[in-house]
Design a protein around this motif. Sequence first.
Motif, PDB file in Angstrom:
ATOM      1  N   LEU A  16       0.849  -1.114   0.208  1.00 55.25           N
ATOM      2  CA  LEU A  16      -0.081  -0.132  -0.032  1.00 55.25           C
ATOM      3  C   LEU A  16       0.903   1.328  -0.035  1.00 55.25           C
ATOM      4  O   LEU A  16       1.948   1.169   0.768  1.00 55.25           O
ATOM      5  CB  LEU A  16      -0.890   0.001   1.326  1.00 55.25           C
ATOM      6  N   LYS A  17       0.265   2.184  -0.615  1.00 55.18           N
ATOM      7  CA  LYS A  17       1.101   3.603  -0.734  1.00 55.18           C
ATOM      8  C   LYS A  17       0.792   4.536   0.558  1.00 55.18           C
ATOM      9  O   LYS A  17       1.788   5.101   0.961  1.00 55.18           O
ATOM     10  CB  LYS A  17       0.673   4.507  -1.988  1.00 55.18           C
ATOM     11  N   VAL A  35       0.854  -2.523   6.001  1.00 57.67           N
ATOM     12  CA  VAL A  35       1.660  -2.112   4.956  1.00 57.67           C
ATOM     13  C   VAL A  35       1.526  -3.097   3.747  1.00 57.67           C
ATOM     14  O   VAL A  35       1.902  -2.672   2.573  1.00 57.67           O
ATOM     15  CB  VAL A  35       3.058  -2.038   5.565  1.00 57.67           C
ATOM     16  N   ASN A  36       0.966  -4.368   3.913  1.00 55.89           N
ATOM     17  CA  ASN A  36       0.525  -4.999   2.584  1.00 55.89           C
ATOM     18  C   ASN A  36      -0.546  -6.042   3.263  1.00 55.89           C
ATOM     19  O   ASN A  36      -0.579  -6.270   4.321  1.00 55.89           O
ATOM     20  CB  ASN A  36       1.691  -5.766   1.938  1.00 55.89           C
ATOM     21  N   ILE A  37      -1.175  -6.201   2.091  1.00 56.68           N
ATOM     22  CA  ILE A  37      -2.548  -7.081   2.515  1.00 56.68           C
ATOM     23  C   ILE A  37      -2.960  -8.014   1.139  1.00 56.68           C
ATOM     24  O   ILE A  37      -2.559  -7.779   0.258  1.00 56.68           O
ATOM     25  CB  ILE A  37      -3.775  -6.274   2.957  1.00 56.68           C
ATOM     26  N   GLU A  40      -5.750 -13.435   2.398  1.00 64.21           N
ATOM     27  CA  GLU A  40      -5.451 -14.595   3.384  1.00 64.21           C
ATOM     28  C   GLU A  40      -4.779 -13.814   4.524  1.00 64.21           C
ATOM     29  O   GLU A  40      -4.629 -14.560   5.574  1.00 64.21           O
ATOM     30  CB  GLU A  40      -4.272 -15.403   2.800  1.00 64.21           C
ATOM     31  N   GLY A  41      -3.935 -12.696   4.436  1.00 64.77           N
ATOM     32  CA  GLY A  41      -3.092 -12.171   5.625  1.00 64.77           C
ATOM     33  C   GLY A  41      -2.657 -10.814   5.303  1.00 64.77           C
ATOM     34  O   GLY A  41      -3.160 -10.203   4.374  1.00 64.77           O
ATOM     35  N   LEU A  42      -1.920 -10.298   6.260  1.00 66.15           N
ATOM     36  CA  LEU A  42      -1.244  -9.173   6.154  1.00 66.15           C
ATOM     37  C   LEU A  42      -0.202  -8.871   6.966  1.00 66.15           C
ATOM     38  O   LEU A  42       0.301  -9.616   7.650  1.00 66.15           O
ATOM     39  CB  LEU A  42      -2.627  -7.949   6.579  1.00 66.15           C
ATOM     40  N   ARG A  43       0.658  -7.725   6.725  1.00 61.62           N
ATOM     41  CA  ARG A  43       1.629  -7.550   7.301  1.00 61.62           C
ATOM     42  C   ARG A  43       1.478  -6.188   8.096  1.00 61.62           C
ATOM     43  O   ARG A  43       1.104  -5.055   7.333  1.00 61.62           O
ATOM     44  CB  ARG A  43       3.054  -7.337   6.578  1.00 61.62           C
TER      45      ARG A  43
END
Length: 119
Positions: A16-17, A35-37, A40-43
Amino acid sequence: MEKRIREKRVIQRHHLKYYLSVYNRKTGKPIGYIVNISTEGLRLVSHIPLLTHSVFQFRIKLPREIEGASNIDFDALSCWCRPDVSPDCFDTGFKLIDPPQELMQLIEGLTSYFSFKLD
Protein backbone atom coordinates in the motif's frame (compact mmCIF):
# COMPACT_ATOMS: atom_id res chain seq x y z
CA MET A 1 26.29 -18.19 3.69
CA GLU A 2 22.83 -16.66 3.57
CA LYS A 3 19.89 -19.03 3.64
CA ARG A 4 16.82 -18.03 1.66
CA ILE A 5 13.39 -18.76 3.05
CA ARG A 6 11.14 -20.36 0.48
CA GLU A 7 8.04 -18.27 -0.19
CA LYS A 8 4.96 -20.23 0.90
CA ARG A 9 2.40 -17.58 0.01
CA VAL A 10 0.04 -18.61 -2.81
CA ILE A 11 -1.95 -15.36 -2.98
CA GLN A 12 -0.07 -12.22 -3.94
CA ARG A 13 0.01 -9.45 -1.35
CA HIS A 14 -0.30 -5.85 -2.46
CA HIS A 15 1.88 -3.14 -0.94
CA LEU A 16 0.00 0.00 0.00
CA LYS A 17 1.13 3.56 -0.78
CA TYR A 18 -0.73 4.94 2.24
CA TYR A 19 -0.86 2.93 5.42
CA LEU A 20 -4.11 1.97 7.09
CA SER A 21 -4.12 2.36 10.87
CA VAL A 22 -5.20 -0.66 12.88
CA TYR A 23 -6.61 -0.44 16.40
CA ASN A 24 -7.20 -2.86 19.26
CA ARG A 25 -10.95 -3.46 19.09
CA LYS A 26 -11.29 -3.80 22.88
CA THR A 27 -9.23 -0.80 24.00
CA GLY A 28 -9.51 1.46 20.96
CA LYS A 29 -5.74 2.08 21.10
CA PRO A 30 -3.68 2.08 17.90
CA ILE A 31 -1.56 -1.04 17.32
CA GLY A 32 0.14 -0.29 14.01
CA TYR A 33 -0.23 0.15 10.27
CA ILE A 34 -1.06 -2.33 7.52
CA VAL A 35 1.73 -2.20 4.94
CA ASN A 36 0.60 -5.06 2.73
CA ILE A 37 -2.51 -7.17 2.56
CA SER A 38 -4.17 -10.07 0.74
CA THR A 39 -7.36 -12.07 1.17
CA GLU A 40 -5.36 -14.50 3.34
CA GLY A 41 -3.29 -12.21 5.56
CA LEU A 42 -1.48 -8.97 6.19
CA ARG A 43 1.76 -7.46 7.44
CA LEU A 44 1.54 -4.87 10.19
CA VAL A 45 4.25 -2.46 11.32
CA SER A 46 4.16 -1.43 14.99
CA HIS A 47 6.37 0.35 17.52
CA ILE A 48 6.39 -2.66 19.85
CA PRO A 49 6.97 -6.36 19.10
CA LEU A 50 3.68 -8.27 19.05
CA LEU A 51 3.15 -11.68 20.61
CA THR A 52 3.21 -14.49 18.04
CA HIS A 53 0.72 -17.35 17.77
CA SER A 54 -1.98 -15.15 19.33
CA VAL A 55 -5.34 -14.00 18.03
CA PHE A 56 -5.73 -10.22 17.83
CA GLN A 57 -9.06 -8.42 17.65
CA PHE A 58 -8.54 -5.57 15.20
CA ARG A 59 -10.49 -2.56 14.00
CA ILE A 60 -9.89 -0.41 10.94
CA LYS A 61 -11.48 3.03 11.23
CA LEU A 62 -12.66 4.01 7.78
CA PRO A 63 -11.86 7.54 6.58
CA ARG A 64 -15.52 7.92 5.63
CA GLU A 65 -18.66 5.94 6.19
CA ILE A 66 -19.23 3.15 3.65
CA GLU A 67 -22.69 1.61 3.43
CA GLY A 68 -23.46 2.86 6.93
CA ALA A 69 -20.28 1.47 8.51
CA SER A 70 -17.46 3.56 9.96
CA ASN A 71 -15.31 0.60 11.13
CA ILE A 72 -14.29 -2.84 9.94
CA ASP A 73 -13.71 -5.34 12.74
CA PHE A 74 -11.78 -8.56 12.15
CA ASP A 75 -9.62 -11.16 13.89
CA ALA A 76 -6.15 -12.28 12.83
CA LEU A 77 -3.59 -14.81 14.06
CA SER A 78 -0.03 -13.52 14.46
CA CYS A 79 2.39 -15.90 12.74
CA TRP A 80 5.76 -14.18 13.07
CA CYS A 81 7.36 -10.96 14.33
CA ARG A 82 10.76 -9.42 13.51
CA PRO A 83 12.50 -6.04 13.58
CA ASP A 84 11.52 -3.73 10.70
CA VAL A 85 14.06 -1.88 8.54
CA SER A 86 12.93 1.31 10.30
CA PRO A 87 14.54 1.81 13.70
CA ASP A 88 12.28 1.10 16.69
CA CYS A 89 9.64 -0.64 14.54
CA PHE A 90 8.58 -4.27 14.16
CA ASP A 91 6.89 -6.24 11.37
CA THR A 92 4.31 -8.87 12.23
CA GLY A 93 2.69 -11.28 9.79
CA PHE A 94 -0.95 -12.23 10.34
CA LYS A 95 -3.35 -14.79 8.93
CA LEU A 96 -6.94 -13.56 8.70
CA ILE A 97 -9.53 -15.56 10.63
CA ASP A 98 -12.97 -15.71 9.00
CA PRO A 99 -12.65 -12.20 7.54
CA PRO A 100 -15.95 -10.33 7.25
CA GLN A 101 -17.30 -9.47 3.81
CA GLU A 102 -16.58 -5.76 4.42
CA LEU A 103 -12.88 -6.51 4.84
CA MET A 104 -12.81 -8.66 1.71
CA GLN A 105 -14.46 -5.84 -0.25
CA LEU A 106 -11.90 -3.37 1.12
CA ILE A 107 -9.04 -5.68 0.07
CA GLU A 108 -10.59 -6.09 -3.37
CA GLY A 109 -10.97 -2.32 -3.70
CA LEU A 110 -7.39 -1.66 -2.58
CA THR A 111 -6.06 -4.33 -4.94
CA SER A 112 -7.98 -2.84 -7.82
CA TYR A 113 -6.96 0.74 -6.98
CA PHE A 114 -3.25 0.07 -6.47
CA SER A 115 -2.68 -2.59 -9.13
CA PHE A 116 -1.04 -1.71 -12.44
CA LYS A 117 -3.33 -2.55 -15.34
CA LEU A 118 -2.48 -2.90 -19.01
CA ASP A 119 -5.07 -1.74 -21.53
